[in-house]
Scaffold this active site. Structure first.
Site, PDB file in Angstrom:
ATOM      1  N   PHE A 149      -8.274  16.043   7.464  1.00  0.00           N
ATOM      2  CA  PHE A 149      -6.986  15.205   7.780  1.00  0.00           C
ATOM      3  C   PHE A 149      -7.428  14.034   8.826  1.00  0.00           C
ATOM      4  CE2 PHE A 149      -5.630  19.352   6.328  1.00  0.00           C
ATOM      5  CZ  PHE A 149      -4.910  19.006   5.286  1.00  0.00           C
ATOM      6  N   ASN A 211      -0.243  12.824   3.206  1.00  0.00           N
ATOM      7  CA  ASN A 211      -0.314  11.461   3.346  1.00  0.00           C
ATOM      8  C   ASN A 211       0.886  10.633   2.555  1.00  0.00           C
ATOM      9  OD1 ASN A 211      -2.792  11.318   4.678  1.00  0.00           O
ATOM     10  ND2 ASN A 211      -4.324  10.801   2.973  1.00  0.00           N
ATOM     11  N   ALA A 255       7.804   0.158  12.704  1.00  0.00           N
ATOM     12  CA  ALA A 255       7.777  -0.888  11.713  1.00  0.00           C
ATOM     13  C   ALA A 255       7.127  -2.096  12.064  1.00  0.00           C
ATOM     14  CB  ALA A 255       9.216  -1.467  11.704  1.00  0.00           C
ATOM     15  N   GLY A 256       6.369  -2.678  10.918  1.00  0.00           N
ATOM     16  CA  GLY A 256       5.374  -3.618  10.972  1.00  0.00           C
ATOM     17  C   GLY A 256       5.277  -4.108   9.831  1.00  0.00           C
ATOM     18  N   CYS A 263      -7.061   5.220   2.747  1.00  0.00           N
ATOM     19  CA  CYS A 263      -6.378   6.499   2.223  1.00  0.00           C
ATOM     20  C   CYS A 263      -4.944   6.407   1.681  1.00  0.00           C
ATOM     21  CB  CYS A 263      -6.402   7.573   3.394  1.00  0.00           C
ATOM     22  SG  CYS A 263      -8.033   8.387   3.824  1.00  0.00           S
TER      23      CYS A 263
HETATM   24  C1  UDX Z   1      -4.601   8.554   7.306  1.00  0.00           C
HETATM   25  C2  UDX Z   1      -4.050   9.951   7.812  1.00  0.00           C
HETATM   26  O1  UDX Z   1      -3.155   9.833   9.125  1.00  0.00           O
HETATM   27  C3  UDX Z   1      -5.115  11.037   7.989  1.00  0.00           C
HETATM   28  O2  UDX Z   1      -4.411  12.495   8.333  1.00  0.00           O
HETATM   29  C4  UDX Z   1      -5.824  11.246   6.332  1.00  0.00           C
HETATM   30  O3  UDX Z   1      -6.619  12.102   6.616  1.00  0.00           O
HETATM   31  C5  UDX Z   1      -6.434   9.781   6.109  1.00  0.00           C
HETATM   32  O4  UDX Z   1      -5.190   8.922   6.040  1.00  0.00           O
HETATM   33  P1  UDX Z   1      -5.845   6.866   8.594  1.00  0.00           P
HETATM   34  O5  UDX Z   1      -6.091   6.139   7.232  1.00  0.00           O
HETATM   35  O6  UDX Z   1      -7.077   6.725   9.469  1.00  0.00           O
HETATM   36  O7  UDX Z   1      -5.404   8.305   8.361  1.00  0.00           O
HETATM   37  O8  UDX Z   1      -4.715   6.001   9.266  1.00  0.00           O
HETATM   38  P2  UDX Z   1      -3.310   6.249   9.957  1.00  0.00           P
HETATM   39  O9  UDX Z   1      -3.541   6.487  11.585  1.00  0.00           O
HETATM   40  O10 UDX Z   1      -2.464   7.334   9.320  1.00  0.00           O
HETATM   41  O11 UDX Z   1      -2.393   4.917   9.670  1.00  0.00           O
HETATM   42  C6  UDX Z   1      -2.482   4.582   8.381  1.00  0.00           C
HETATM   43  C7  UDX Z   1      -1.803   2.815   8.256  1.00  0.00           C
HETATM   44  O12 UDX Z   1      -0.534   3.174   8.616  1.00  0.00           O
HETATM   45  C8  UDX Z   1      -2.524   1.995   9.353  1.00  0.00           C
HETATM   46  O13 UDX Z   1      -2.615   0.843   8.560  1.00  0.00           O
HETATM   47  C9  UDX Z   1      -1.438   1.795  10.429  1.00  0.00           C
HETATM   48  O14 UDX Z   1      -1.340   0.641  11.085  1.00  0.00           O
HETATM   49  C10 UDX Z   1      -0.048   1.979   9.791  1.00  0.00           C
HETATM   50  N1  UDX Z   1       0.968   2.587  10.502  1.00  0.00           N
HETATM   51  C11 UDX Z   1       0.877   3.738  11.019  1.00  0.00           C
HETATM   52  C12 UDX Z   1       2.180   1.872  10.502  1.00  0.00           C
HETATM   53  O15 UDX Z   1       2.416   0.877   9.876  1.00  0.00           O
HETATM   54  N2  UDX Z   1       3.308   2.371  11.261  1.00  0.00           N
HETATM   55  C13 UDX Z   1       3.215   3.702  11.946  1.00  0.00           C
HETATM   56  O16 UDX Z   1       4.275   3.958  12.806  1.00  0.00           O
HETATM   57  C14 UDX Z   1       2.097   4.334  11.968  1.00  0.00           C
END
Ligand code: UDX
Length: 436
Positions: A149, A211, A255-256, A263
């Site tokens: 994770f 996810n 939001a964005g 992933c």
């Molecule tokens: C994710 C899961 O969190 C992790 O547990 C899994 O093992 C792999 O996938 P990761 O891909 O490293 O991890 O990124 P994460 O921090 O989850 O962010 C994913 C995307 O969501 C990013 O592009 C981030 O900018 C975006 N995001 C995150 C948002 O747009 N808004 C949020 O509030 C949070």
């Protein structure tokens, strides 16, 4: 324990180094000899905070080695499968080529009592098939599924001190794999990390469900942003207000421009493809909406930029702040930031993009974009500034200083990270997502 880690990408390289760091004797294996040479020299082939330090310290103890020969897995008692499962060409399903190849090439080197541990994210049902193949090989090795994770940017910390451990095994709590995995993760287990022992299917599903939930949470707030945009509401205040409800929580409600990376996007697509194969497509049909909401946000950023420049970006300089899919990473896989930059370039803008870590990866994929590692050079003479990755150094930009550099003070804050009042006070036209 003697451990091999097959696949040394974002997941496997960190896992190998972290396993050595906690005291195991580890060999990291990858078919990419160049990557192996860099890792062996203590140089991570990608940016991940803290990885270089543990690579160097673990290599110095002699407990961490790297090889491009699968035969070097021989003699390890536990073999982690940490190869990629990308989206297939021309479809939504996960490509299992690398997982199958890793298991097939490993099998001749397995011995009685060895444990193969799957960490890659796979469609539910994969582990059961692999277990059959391993059993049919007659080596006496077993299989467990132990999803990972880790978040990029926090990968070392997430590997050494995970939120929870999930062991998918063939025979419940009494399966010999449970004791082996408890020894592998002895430090985390001693620190009372919750351990969930489950069957293979549950373990595989835990990962994709987690996810899918995170992606849905992000797209939920982005859907609210779309409603806010036609009502004059402010989605950031809405997120704060609903986030105070502990049942909802404020995290993952930013939001964005939406989610990207290696992933979330491919995992929700692979989940829908697998559910359809299982005749339960309708159960996760909402994930297609989650995906669509996410992709629409990129178009919204482009629309705001085009509108702010009077209907066309043709011939205009646009400073793009950010290329990585998230801060503290150099990963540009399915990056909303890079996608926005490429689309603006396609509309005729002169894009000059900057990012603290991801320029090399972005340039390798899109050499047609303009790049600079100097924020002031990106801003110089720009007709619009678009913040697409929320690196702290971008959020900290002084709007008064930035206003002295640009041609036209227009900023599209695609991560809602800037202080709108401060930027407006410095003379900027400030445009956020889901904000008035
Ligand atoms: C994710 C899961 O969190 C992790 O547990 C899994 O093992 C792999 O996938 P990761 O891909 O490293 O991890 O990124 P994460 O921090 O989850 O962010 C994913 C995307 O969501 C990013 O592009 C981030 O900018 C975006 N995001 C995150 C948002 O747009 N808004 C949020 O509030 C949070």
């Amino acid at each position: 324990m003697k451990v091999s880690v097959i696949g040394c990408g974002y997941l496997g390289a960190v896992h190998a180094a972290a396993m050595a760091e906690v005291g195991h004797d580890v060999i990291g294996i990858d078919v990419d000899a160049d990557k192996i040479a860099r890792l062996a020299a203590g140089h991570p082939p990608f940016y991940e905070p803290g990885l270089a330090e543990i690579l160097t310290s673990a290599t110095a103890t002699g407990r961490l080695r790297f090889s491009s020969e699968i035969a070097d897995a021989r003699g390890s008692q536990v073999h982690f499968i940490a190869v990629g499962t990308p989206q297939v060409q021309g479809g939504y399903a996960a490509d299992l080529t690398y997982v199958n190849a890793a298991v097939d090439s490993l099998t001749p080197h397995l011995s009685e009592g060895d444990l193969v541990v799957g960490k890659s994210t796979v469609p539910v049902g994969t582990a059961a098939k692999l277990a059959e193949r391993i059993q049919a090989s007659g080596t006496g090795a077993r299989l467990a599924w132990n999803p990972e994770f880790l978040r990029e940017g926090f990968a070392v910390q997430d590997t050494v001190a995970p939120d929870r451990l999930v062991y998918g095994v063939a025979n419940g709590e009494g399966d010999p794999a449970v004791a082996i995995l408890n020894e592998i993760y002895a430090g985390a287990v001693a620190a009372n990390t919750p351990v969930v022992v489950a069957d293979y299917a549950t373990a595989e599903l835990v990962k994709v469900a987690a996810n899918a939930f995170l992606a849905t949470k992000i797209s939920f707030i982005n859907a609210m942003a779309e409603i806010a945009e036609v009502t004059g509401a402010d989605v950031t205040k809405l997120a704060d207000a609903i986030g105070y409800d502990t049942r909802i929580g404020r995290r993952f409600l930013n939001a964005g421009v939406g989610f990207g990376g290696g992933c979330l996007p491919k995992d929700i697509r692979a989940f829908t493809a697998r559910a359809e194969e299982l005749g339960r497509g309708e159960s996760v049909a909402f994930l297609k909406e989650v995906d669509q909401i996410n992709l629409r946000r990129r178009q919204r950023v482009i629309y705001l930029t085009v509108q702010a420049l009077g209907g066309s970006v043709y011939g205009k300089k646009v400073a793009v702040l950010g290329l990585a899919f998230k801060p503290h990473s150099d990963d540009v896989r399915d990056s909303p930031a890079l996608d926005v930059a490429v689309q603006l370039r396609g509309l005729g803008a002169e894009v000059v993009a900057t990012d603290p870590q991801a320029i090399a990866n972005a340039r390798a994929r899109h050499p047609q974009l303009g790049y600079t590692d100097d924020v002031s050079a990106a801003l110089q003479g720009a007709h619009a500034v678009v913040l697409v990755t929320e690196w702290p150094e971008f959020s900290a930009i002084d709007p008064e200083w930035a206003a002295t550099l640009v041609s036209v003070p227009v900023v599209v804050d695609a991560r809602n990270r800037l202080d709108a009042d401060a930027w407006r006070a410095a003379g900027w036209q400030y445009l956020g997502l889901g904000r008035p």
